[in-house]
Design a protein around this motif. Structure first.
Motif, mmCIF file in Angstrom:
data_model
loop_
_atom_site.group_PDB
_atom_site.id
_atom_site.type_symbol
_atom_site.label_atom_id
_atom_site.label_comp_id
_atom_site.label_asym_id
_atom_site.label_seq_id
_atom_site.Cartn_x
_atom_site.Cartn_y
_atom_site.Cartn_z
ATOM 1 N N GLY A 95 0.806 -1.221 0.000
ATOM 2 C CA GLY A 95 0.000 0.000 0.000
ATOM 3 C C GLY A 95 0.834 1.262 0.000
ATOM 4 O O GLY A 95 2.068 1.213 0.086
ATOM 5 N N GLY A 96 0.153 2.388 -0.111
ATOM 6 C CA GLY A 96 0.818 3.679 -0.200
ATOM 7 C C GLY A 96 1.269 3.972 -1.620
ATOM 8 O O GLY A 96 1.168 3.131 -2.508
ATOM 9 N N ARG A 97 1.772 5.196 -1.795
ATOM 10 C CA ARG A 97 2.256 5.602 -3.120
ATOM 11 C C ARG A 97 3.529 4.835 -3.470
ATOM 12 O O ARG A 97 4.208 4.345 -2.551
ATOM 13 C CB ARG A 97 2.563 7.105 -3.115
ATOM 14 C CG ARG A 97 1.342 7.944 -2.909
ATOM 15 C CD ARG A 97 1.712 9.413 -2.959
ATOM 16 N NE ARG A 97 0.565 10.235 -2.603
ATOM 17 C CZ ARG A 97 0.600 11.563 -2.537
ATOM 18 N NH1 ARG A 97 1.714 12.214 -2.780
ATOM 19 N NH2 ARG A 97 -0.478 12.234 -2.219
ATOM 20 N N GLY B 263 0.319 0.651 -3.449
ATOM 21 C CA GLY B 263 -1.115 0.349 -3.434
ATOM 22 C C GLY B 263 -1.875 0.895 -4.627
ATOM 23 O O GLY B 263 -3.104 1.026 -4.557
ATOM 24 N N TYR B 264 -1.176 1.215 -5.695
ATOM 25 C CA TYR B 264 -1.862 1.798 -6.859
ATOM 26 C C TYR B 264 -1.724 0.885 -8.082
ATOM 27 O O TYR B 264 -1.562 1.363 -9.202
ATOM 28 C CB TYR B 264 -1.326 3.210 -7.135
ATOM 29 C CG TYR B 264 -1.710 4.161 -6.020
ATOM 30 C CD1 TYR B 264 -2.891 4.910 -6.072
ATOM 31 C CD2 TYR B 264 -0.921 4.272 -4.869
ATOM 32 C CE1 TYR B 264 -3.252 5.759 -5.029
ATOM 33 C CE2 TYR B 264 -1.284 5.120 -3.821
ATOM 34 C CZ TYR B 264 -2.454 5.855 -3.913
ATOM 35 O OH TYR B 264 -2.815 6.687 -2.879
ATOM 36 N N ALA C 166 -2.119 -0.939 3.498
ATOM 37 C CA ALA C 166 -2.358 0.507 3.681
ATOM 38 C C ALA C 166 -3.058 1.071 2.450
ATOM 39 O O ALA C 166 -2.421 1.686 1.601
ATOM 40 C CB ALA C 166 -1.026 1.218 3.927
ATOM 41 N N PHE C 167 -4.362 0.828 2.366
ATOM 42 C CA PHE C 167 -5.159 1.424 1.277
ATOM 43 C C PHE C 167 -6.119 2.483 1.823
ATOM 44 O O PHE C 167 -6.864 3.088 1.061
ATOM 45 C CB PHE C 167 -6.030 0.378 0.568
ATOM 46 C CG PHE C 167 -5.307 -0.748 -0.113
ATOM 47 C CD1 PHE C 167 -3.986 -0.618 -0.514
ATOM 48 C CD2 PHE C 167 -5.967 -1.940 -0.395
ATOM 49 C CE1 PHE C 167 -3.330 -1.663 -1.160
ATOM 50 C CE2 PHE C 167 -5.327 -2.979 -1.033
ATOM 51 C CZ PHE C 167 -4.001 -2.843 -1.418
ATOM 52 N N GLY C 168 -6.190 2.634 3.155
ATOM 53 C CA GLY C 168 -7.217 3.470 3.783
ATOM 54 C C GLY C 168 -8.480 2.641 4.018
ATOM 55 O O GLY C 168 -8.703 1.626 3.355
ATOM 56 N N ALA C 169 -9.295 3.089 4.995
ATOM 57 C CA ALA C 169 -10.556 2.391 5.314
ATOM 58 C C ALA C 169 -11.664 2.918 4.410
ATOM 59 O O ALA C 169 -11.691 4.102 4.100
ATOM 60 C CB ALA C 169 -10.919 2.634 6.781
ATOM 61 N N VAL D 61 -3.817 -0.782 7.902
ATOM 62 C CA VAL D 61 -3.056 0.198 8.683
ATOM 63 C C VAL D 61 -3.162 1.645 8.186
ATOM 64 O O VAL D 61 -2.432 2.524 8.663
ATOM 65 C CB VAL D 61 -1.561 -0.203 8.782
ATOM 66 C CG1 VAL D 61 -1.388 -1.455 9.631
ATOM 67 C CG2 VAL D 61 -0.933 -0.378 7.403
ATOM 68 N N GLY D 62 -4.054 1.922 7.221
ATOM 69 C CA GLY D 62 -4.271 3.310 6.792
ATOM 70 C C GLY D 62 -3.008 3.999 6.314
ATOM 71 O O GLY D 62 -2.250 3.451 5.519
ATOM 72 N N GLY D 63 -2.759 5.184 6.867
ATOM 73 C CA GLY D 63 -1.629 5.982 6.403
ATOM 74 C C GLY D 63 -0.304 5.659 7.084
ATOM 75 O O GLY D 63 0.637 6.452 6.996
ATOM 76 N N ASP E 165 2.976 6.168 5.242
ATOM 77 C CA ASP E 165 3.272 7.582 4.973
ATOM 78 C C ASP E 165 4.053 8.183 6.141
ATOM 79 O O ASP E 165 4.967 8.967 5.954
ATOM 80 C CB ASP E 165 1.973 8.376 4.763
ATOM 81 C CG ASP E 165 1.265 7.972 3.483
ATOM 82 O OD1 ASP E 165 1.943 7.777 2.473
ATOM 83 O OD2 ASP E 165 0.029 7.843 3.504
ATOM 84 N N ARG F 34 -3.378 16.584 11.270
ATOM 85 C CA ARG F 34 -3.570 15.955 9.955
ATOM 86 C C ARG F 34 -4.419 16.858 9.056
ATOM 87 O O ARG F 34 -4.174 16.959 7.871
ATOM 88 C CB ARG F 34 -4.226 14.572 10.116
ATOM 89 C CG ARG F 34 -3.307 13.575 10.806
ATOM 90 C CD ARG F 34 -3.730 12.153 10.537
ATOM 91 N NE ARG F 34 -3.535 11.783 9.148
ATOM 92 C CZ ARG F 34 -4.009 10.672 8.595
ATOM 93 N NH1 ARG F 34 -4.715 9.843 9.328
ATOM 94 N NH2 ARG F 34 -3.791 10.386 7.334
ATOM 95 N N ARG G 206 -8.119 17.080 1.349
ATOM 96 C CA ARG G 206 -8.536 15.678 1.424
ATOM 97 C C ARG G 206 -9.276 15.359 2.721
ATOM 98 O O ARG G 206 -10.206 14.559 2.742
ATOM 99 C CB ARG G 206 -7.296 14.769 1.300
ATOM 100 C CG ARG G 206 -7.632 13.293 1.196
ATOM 101 C CD ARG G 206 -6.395 12.480 0.912
ATOM 102 N NE ARG G 206 -5.560 12.240 2.069
ATOM 103 C CZ ARG G 206 -5.690 11.193 2.882
ATOM 104 N NH1 ARG G 206 -6.626 10.294 2.665
ATOM 105 N NH2 ARG G 206 -4.886 11.035 3.916
ATOM 106 N N ARG H 84 -13.719 14.551 6.132
ATOM 107 C CA ARG H 84 -13.599 13.506 7.164
ATOM 108 C C ARG H 84 -13.701 14.077 8.569
ATOM 109 O O ARG H 84 -14.398 13.559 9.421
ATOM 110 C CB ARG H 84 -12.260 12.773 7.003
ATOM 111 C CG ARG H 84 -12.097 11.611 7.950
ATOM 112 C CD ARG H 84 -10.703 11.028 7.950
ATOM 113 N NE ARG H 84 -10.322 10.413 6.693
ATOM 114 C CZ ARG H 84 -9.173 9.763 6.507
ATOM 115 N NH1 ARG H 84 -8.315 9.639 7.499
ATOM 116 N NH2 ARG H 84 -8.894 9.238 5.344
#
Ligand code: UDP
Length: 270
Positions: A129-131, A157-158, A182-185, A207-209, A212, A235, A242, A246
């Motif tokens: 995941g992640g960039r 993750g892309y 880590a793709f985000g929820a 695990v979200g971010g 990062d 954040r 972004r 949220r």
């Protein structure tokens, strides 16, 4: 890139004297394993000995909002082996509802503690995941800070939908025991749930971010902000476009849910 983290070792309310809160709690329709940070680490380590693969989820206030509009995600949270209460929002909800939430068990603080348990065990970790480049940089952080942890592989993750089978095969071939996604929820939880039995891992955790932060791509809030529960403000300051929906809409929505759920409980109280 090397990133230094201040670890707050005094987060556990369970360490204080008094009654031990229940191990399983239900807040706003979601069942949680009411664990302290160290119990959660141990629970993950214990799952590594299970014959069947396990999914662990961190659930914060935003995740609660998502679960209320996404029944598939809610279902995954209920099926998961471990559902952990992440963040000040859940502590607050617990406080209002008279349910003591033992700890703020978030993935970012749990990660180094989990890494500390692994050297010498032969357990291997895969970071997904992640960039592009971010999971690799997080793996470098692990190598520098926990040289005994074996990283079985990294993958951004892309990837395209047609590459998914290859990614799953890579994870399975890597022999990893622990997979961090880590793709985000809720994407990461739904993805883990869909593929858990193809991945060949023992524990998969959304695990979200997290990558990062550990890659140094995004800096984490100072310890004092985390201690008083306003990491979300930091954040928001970092990524206003972004994250404003949220936090600025999601936060009050969550609070409203907490209060609305409290009202009938209060009415029923003699
Ligand atoms: N991400 C990804 N693939 C995608 C969409 C997102 O790998 O298709 C990554 C993104 O790069 C980021 C993480 O998912 O690293 C989501 O982070 P966010 O801060 O939203 O997660 P949180 O911790 O707030 O749940």
């Amino acid at each position: 890139m090397s990133t230094t983290f201040q670890v707050d070792d005094d987060q556990s309310e369970a360490a204080k004297p008094g009654c031990k809160p229940p191990d399983r709690i239900c807040i706003l329709g979601i069942r949680f394993d009411n664990l302290t940070m160290s119990e959660a680490v141990q629970a993950i380590v214990d799952r590594l000995d299970h014959p069947l693969p396990s999914q662990a989820c961190f659930v914060n206030a935003d995740c609660v909002n998502i679960a209320h509009r996404n029944p598939q995600y809610l279902d995954v949270l209920h099926k998961a082996s471990l559902t952990l209460a992440d963040g000040i929002g859940l502590k607050l909800a617990g406080l209002v509802h008279g349910i003591p939430v033992r700890d703020n068990v978030n993935g970012t603080d749990l990660f180094p503690r989990l890494c500390a348990e692994l050297p010498g065990t032969g357990i291997k970790m895969f970071l997904l995941g992640g960039r592009p480049g971010v999971a690799g940089a997080a793996a470098n952080w692990v190598a520098q800070n926990y040289p005994g942890v074996v990283i079985a592989g990294c993958q951004h993750g892309y990837f395209k939908p047609e590459e998914e089978t290859t990614v799953i095969q890579r994870i399975s071939d890597s022999g990893a025991d622990v997979l961090l996604v880590a793709f985000g929820a809720p994407q990461q939880e739904l993805w883990i749930n869909r593929h858990l039995h193809q991945l060949g891992v023992k524990v998969a955790i959304g695990v979200g971010g997290l990558f990062d932060f550990y890659s140094g791509r995004i800096s984490r809030a100072p310890l004092w902000m985390r201690k008083i529960g306003v990491e979300w403000l930091y954040r928001l300051y970092q990524e206003p476009t972004r994250l404003s929906k949220r936090y600025l809409l999601g936060g009050p929505l969550f609070l409203m849910r907490v209060l609305l759920a409290y009202a009938p409980r209060r009415k029923g109280t003699p």
